[in-house]
Enzyme design. Structure first.
Site, short mmCIF file in Angstrom:
data_model
loop_
_atom_site.label_atom_id
_atom_site.label_comp_id
_atom_site.label_asym_id
_atom_site.label_seq_id
_atom_site.Cartn_x
_atom_site.Cartn_y
_atom_site.Cartn_z
N VAL A 107 0.84 -1.28 0.13
CA VAL A 107 0.04 0.23 0.02
C VAL A 107 0.79 1.26 0.02
O VAL A 107 0.67 2.03 -0.71
CB VAL A 107 -1.09 -0.03 1.36
CG1 VAL A 107 -1.77 1.46 1.31
CG2 VAL A 107 -1.93 -1.30 1.06
N ARG B 213 -8.51 -21.19 1.55
CA ARG B 213 -7.99 -22.14 0.38
C ARG B 213 -9.02 -22.41 -0.43
O ARG B 213 -10.08 -22.90 -0.09
CB ARG B 213 -7.53 -23.41 0.90
CG ARG B 213 -6.37 -23.23 1.91
CD ARG B 213 -5.94 -24.59 2.55
NE ARG B 213 -5.20 -24.57 3.63
CZ ARG B 213 -4.07 -24.22 3.92
NH1 ARG B 213 -3.33 -23.98 3.07
NH2 ARG B 213 -3.46 -24.30 5.03
N ILE C 152 4.41 -20.53 6.64
CA ILE C 152 5.41 -20.91 7.56
C ILE C 152 6.30 -21.79 7.57
O ILE C 152 7.27 -22.28 8.04
CB ILE C 152 4.77 -20.92 9.08
CG1 ILE C 152 3.69 -22.29 8.93
CG2 ILE C 152 3.83 -19.65 9.47
CD1 ILE C 152 3.29 -22.60 10.51
N ASP C 153 5.96 -22.45 6.15
CA ASP C 153 6.42 -23.77 5.95
C ASP C 153 7.84 -23.73 5.52
O ASP C 153 8.38 -24.70 5.33
CB ASP C 153 5.42 -24.93 5.25
CG ASP C 153 4.02 -24.92 5.95
OD1 ASP C 153 4.26 -25.18 7.26
OD2 ASP C 153 3.31 -24.84 5.66
N ASP D 230 8.23 -23.87 1.94
CA ASP D 230 8.26 -24.84 1.33
C ASP D 230 7.88 -24.34 -0.19
O ASP D 230 7.50 -25.09 -1.23
CB ASP D 230 7.09 -25.80 1.43
CG ASP D 230 5.61 -25.20 1.53
OD1 ASP D 230 5.65 -24.09 1.50
OD2 ASP D 230 4.81 -26.18 1.89
N ARG E 15 11.69 -37.16 32.03
CA ARG E 15 10.80 -37.82 31.05
C ARG E 15 11.62 -37.57 29.58
O ARG E 15 12.14 -36.73 29.60
CB ARG E 15 9.30 -37.14 30.79
CG ARG E 15 8.50 -37.74 32.06
CD ARG E 15 7.14 -36.83 31.79
NE ARG E 15 6.22 -37.23 33.07
CZ ARG E 15 5.37 -36.44 33.39
NH1 ARG E 15 5.20 -35.29 33.12
NH2 ARG E 15 4.57 -36.87 34.63
N GLY F 211 4.71 -27.92 9.44
CA GLY F 211 5.91 -27.71 8.26
C GLY F 211 5.55 -28.36 6.92
O GLY F 211 6.19 -28.47 6.06
N ARG F 212 4.41 -28.99 7.11
CA ARG F 212 3.85 -29.89 6.09
C ARG F 212 4.93 -30.73 5.56
O ARG F 212 5.15 -31.51 6.22
CB ARG F 212 3.24 -29.00 4.89
CG ARG F 212 2.13 -28.10 5.26
CD ARG F 212 1.21 -27.67 4.23
NE ARG F 212 1.77 -27.08 2.92
CZ ARG F 212 0.97 -27.53 1.83
NH1 ARG F 212 -0.47 -27.67 2.00
NH2 ARG F 212 1.70 -26.96 0.71
N GLU G 102 5.50 -32.64 11.38
CA GLU G 102 3.90 -33.16 11.27
C GLU G 102 4.14 -34.05 10.02
O GLU G 102 4.78 -33.78 9.11
CB GLU G 102 3.02 -31.93 11.09
CG GLU G 102 3.21 -31.18 9.90
CD GLU G 102 2.10 -30.11 9.67
OE1 GLU G 102 0.94 -30.44 10.24
OE2 GLU G 102 2.34 -29.28 8.94
N ARG H 71 6.04 -38.74 26.83
CA ARG H 71 4.85 -37.84 26.74
C ARG H 71 5.03 -37.09 25.55
O ARG H 71 5.91 -36.60 25.06
CB ARG H 71 4.54 -36.93 27.84
CG ARG H 71 4.51 -37.50 29.35
CD ARG H 71 3.09 -38.21 29.41
NE ARG H 71 3.05 -39.06 30.59
CZ ARG H 71 2.75 -38.56 31.78
NH1 ARG H 71 2.39 -37.67 32.06
NH2 ARG H 71 2.73 -39.38 32.63
N ILE I 182 -0.89 -22.89 17.68
CA ILE I 182 0.07 -21.81 17.96
C ILE I 182 1.20 -21.19 17.05
O ILE I 182 1.52 -20.08 17.07
CB ILE I 182 0.44 -21.76 19.38
CG1 ILE I 182 1.55 -23.09 19.30
CG2 ILE I 182 -0.53 -22.18 20.44
CD1 ILE I 182 2.49 -23.21 20.48
#
Lengths: 324, 324, 324, 324
Positions: free
Chosen positions: C27, C75, C129-130, C132, C165, C173-174, C226, C247, C254
């Site tokens: 703009v 999309r 964000i990915d 890619d 733990r 990240g696809r 992911e 865990r 987020i």
């Protein structure tokens, strides 16, 4: 006070995180009772000049996470003059406003008490980062400011430790030491200089730092409330007297802004809703307050008459012991 | 340079976030090659006094998220004196240290070049929030400092907007304007005062603010790099010339500390590992650098000879246009 | 392409921090050239339904610090259908729009290439964000997402260490592992599971954790991109095979939101301005990209033809070594 | 109880921010009285296996800003068995420990009451993010967890608004809804599902969202306390019944970690010091608690007998009204 159909809400004095949540709750609560709300801009100034915006649910729906105040604020010189208060009162009557909710600190309260003479019903909400409204244990913005100061000092300490220096950090609080006390205890300060306890004597600080220097400590932190003393001069004095390299940081306006903490959003919501509840009960000239962590309210004149220059004694004693 | 069996690592000059990631990567990379690592405390001072700690994997495993430097740092006056550099070199030989990795800024580099005369192999890593090492596009700590400054200014702006004021914010950067440029552009500053472009003339700032004031804008932000001018005087000048209430904030040491950003942890890791790769290849007297976002290295003498007082031209022109 | 007088800007696909800075720069840059800007809502959907808002300087002045996209996004299924693309193109012509700036990821690019057949000049900006988009080293939002993931994992690690733990954390990240690689390295992960390197075999993770368990380590961290594998099942497998209490945490949405980092604000500004520069030069059907940290642009068809499934090799090797 | 010369301190159950401040204050307060402190690792497990570390001032000086617990923690199955409690008591006597300070939640309290039969003097401090210790208005960690949840939901909302979706966010809290209530109110949730008010009926949520959808709202937020219902199924139900695209986020373990807020550092300090004050007065088998924002203490048996499944009524009613 007859049934209320329209109210005005304003924020006044120094801006404080959580004011927006209070405005939001005022609008939602009023709407729930069928009361119309008008937002007054720039505090009492906007009452005099009648700069206002209508406030519906959509105008305030998602403002909980915004710092500052969407209504803007000011310290109004003109409102100290009866002539302008009269104009403000006439404006309210001309626009059929039945009552005012004013969110702010000590100065806001002092304006409100005088405004009563103009026949305006007003309810105050304590909003100031300084936590210096005597009738209330809590004032909106304190929690956010204490956390902001703490996080800044955490960062300063990283550098201080890396260099083996003494950091002297000045925080806000006007005449009260709560931000200094909380931020200082939370960051393990070696000394916290508080207006409530200040006797003009730096010896205990110098002696404490000197002793720790002898003990082999390699970094030091002194937190000073604004207005007690010149933080820069204190840093110079420490360096001169102890030989420890000392640097000053004045946190300044970052302490006013930022997204409010959960507590300021929650207590802003509670206080805003409670202010409307007071008006619904037909009461006016009250200030919302927190006592024993419970919502209460005081007559404004009574609230102004209260004085409180005491820090929580257990907290203060603890701060000395934890600085060892 | 014969095969390396033991190295020393130190951090020097102003502390910078990401130094710890570089130390960690040095230790992990060296360990992977069977090289022993000793950590030198307080920069070149620790070389002179041989204040050291052994550094194994367990000592550095989880330090990526720590601000400052676990090895402490200093600006060593003594190291400017050949006599002390000789002591330092003797200490290294006495402890069978084959090479030194030194993480720091310009002063660190100037120490390193002189140390070469003592026959010590050294590899430098540029670590300073100021981004003022001419041979490298990036220096560790800049990204964290730019984000810290930006977040602080975001907070200051909340208060500035609420009061309709002009905020004048001074950020760090020594002789370079990168922190001011990034933090200023990121916070939509009305003017950014940069050392590289500073001609002593405030007129363009005053005129720009005056014009916006006339246009009805109600808050203003000026970001000033340290050392260009006195930020407090600039705030006074703006208030006097434009009538806009103006307040100054000096961000100070918060910009040095804090948990490092992802970039500073990643680039710290990359640079630390690359320094060991250089030593593995039998090369010394090099400085790790970033060129076109790729890891490269320069001869230290060559690096010191480089001068760069240019800001990215597109970024600078854009900063003027986006301030409109 | 004749002289441009009016353009449309939209955001499409997954929202990404920094999109607002790109819109702002579009703009401001257009305004600087006297070009009118219309904002299209909800990506390509808004082109089809002609849901738009005029965008002047005042509409975008202070949006740099807002997460998400002020233009909303989607999309669009319909835009895959030529019929709807034709409607969109007719809408643009009917409103005298000369060119479109589209900010988004791979899907946005695939829409843009087909839109060319309708005679619409379009310039894309990589925003996802990915990270890619094959032609560009950087895509808006990655830096913020990597920092958000890192900060979340820093918190999870506190609990993990306290309980001794293993935490298995799934990040976004696809099909690309950059968020996992950066967030994992920055948090000293014991293993990072990346789609680019995934061979279906968990043995090396199990063996590494088992060895560290034997060595006496008391907490563990595995970061999984992911789509590679089910993070919950991996946690179960680790617990079963090694006896370490494990865990799972899925970071989820987020990672998309939050106030943008300085880099995403700066690169959003740069890319937005560069897109307008491309149009000013009379060029269209281009995508803005970063190559060697410099702004460049590609023909959209060429950009879509590029494939890049390689991680930075040095970064990847380093991630293995630093996990020791 | 005769004069105390040596005490043990431990943290037990789920880790909570602020536990470290309590440990720090225990050590400083004890040191001030000349009492020796031993830190027991991994809660009651460390008592059984006598895994301990000496704790002096230098060991805890700067731990206020660390998340988790430096003493580690566990939920001890063995301590439920009298045989192991006896071993633990014998260990304490063998090492001349006069009393134990145990920081934790409900399970910690239930262990403590049984431990009394072994003749061990114990003082508990309520530390759990869930705020589910009936005798105390506050439990350490709640404020940090509420803020962490709030900040995460602020980010999720950015994406939710950009896409016009409904976000269903599950937060922690075990059987209490305080985290959900605070985080939900602070983020302007459209509905908050609380265990204390849950009747198995989703109709009111569906109806509320459907009505807002009809009114033209374009994003929605539902906050659900863990254990009430499956958040994923609720998201599916909302999408099926209202046609609003819905996505689930489970915040998980990020809510346990992170640097403590000012309140958790301050209240951790206060509670730790108060525990030592109780022991100094020769009293045992007590739990520190907050009542009306004041430090008090209860007999442990009495505290366990208390039940409190009520939410603050004003807060709850307000949450409904503010969701409109």
């Amino acid at each position: 006070m007859s049934e209320i159909k329209k109210i005005a809400v304003l924020t006044s004095g120094g801006d404080a995180p959580g004011m927006n949540s209070a405005v939001r709750a005022v609008v939602f609560s009023a709407n729930n009772l069928g009361i119309e709300v008008v937002g007054v801009l720039r505090g009492y100034e906007g009452l005099i000049d009648w700069e206002t915006v209508p406030l519906g649910l959509d105008d305030v729906r998602n403002i909980n996470n915004q710092g500052g105040t969407i209504l803007f604020t000011s310290r109004s010189e003109r409102f100290l003059d009866q002539k302008y208060r009269h104009i403000a009162a006439e404006n309210l009557r001309a626009h059929d406003v039945d009552a005012v909710v004013a969110i702010g600190g000590d100065g806001t309260l002092r304006g409100a008490i005088k405004f009563k003479d103009e026949g305006v019903d007003i309810v105050c909400i304590p909003g100031t980062i300084d936590r210096d409204v005597a009738c209330s244990e809590y004032t909106l913005g304190f929690d956010t400011a204490a956390n902001t100061a703490m996080e800044a000092i955490d960062k300063i300490r990283d550098s201080s430790v890396s260099h083996g220096r003494c950091s002297v950090v000045e925080v806000m609080g006007r005449k009260r030491g709560y931000i200094a006390l909380w931020a200082g205890m939370a960051t393990s300060a070696d000394a916290i200089v508080l207006p409530e306890k200040w006797d003009g004597n730096f010896d205990y600080i110098i002696n404490a730092l000197r002793k720790r220097h002898t003990d082999g400590r390699n970094s030091y932190l002194v937190v000073v409330a604004e207005g007690v003393t010149d933080a820069g001069k204190l840093a110079d004095l420490i360096q001169k007297e102890t030989g420890i390299e000392s640097r000053v940081s004045v946190l300044g306006y970052i302490q006013r802004g930022g997204q409010p903490t959960a507590k300021d959003r929650m207590y802003g919501s509670l206080m805003g809703a409670y202010a409307i509840e007071i008006l619904r009960q037909g009461r006016g000239n009250r200030i919302v307050a927190i006592k024993n962590d419970i919502l209460v309210d005081y007559d404004i004149a009574e609230a102004i008459g209260l004085h409180n220059n005491n820090l929580d004694s257990f907290q203060y004693q603890l701060s000395l012991m934890l600085a060892e």
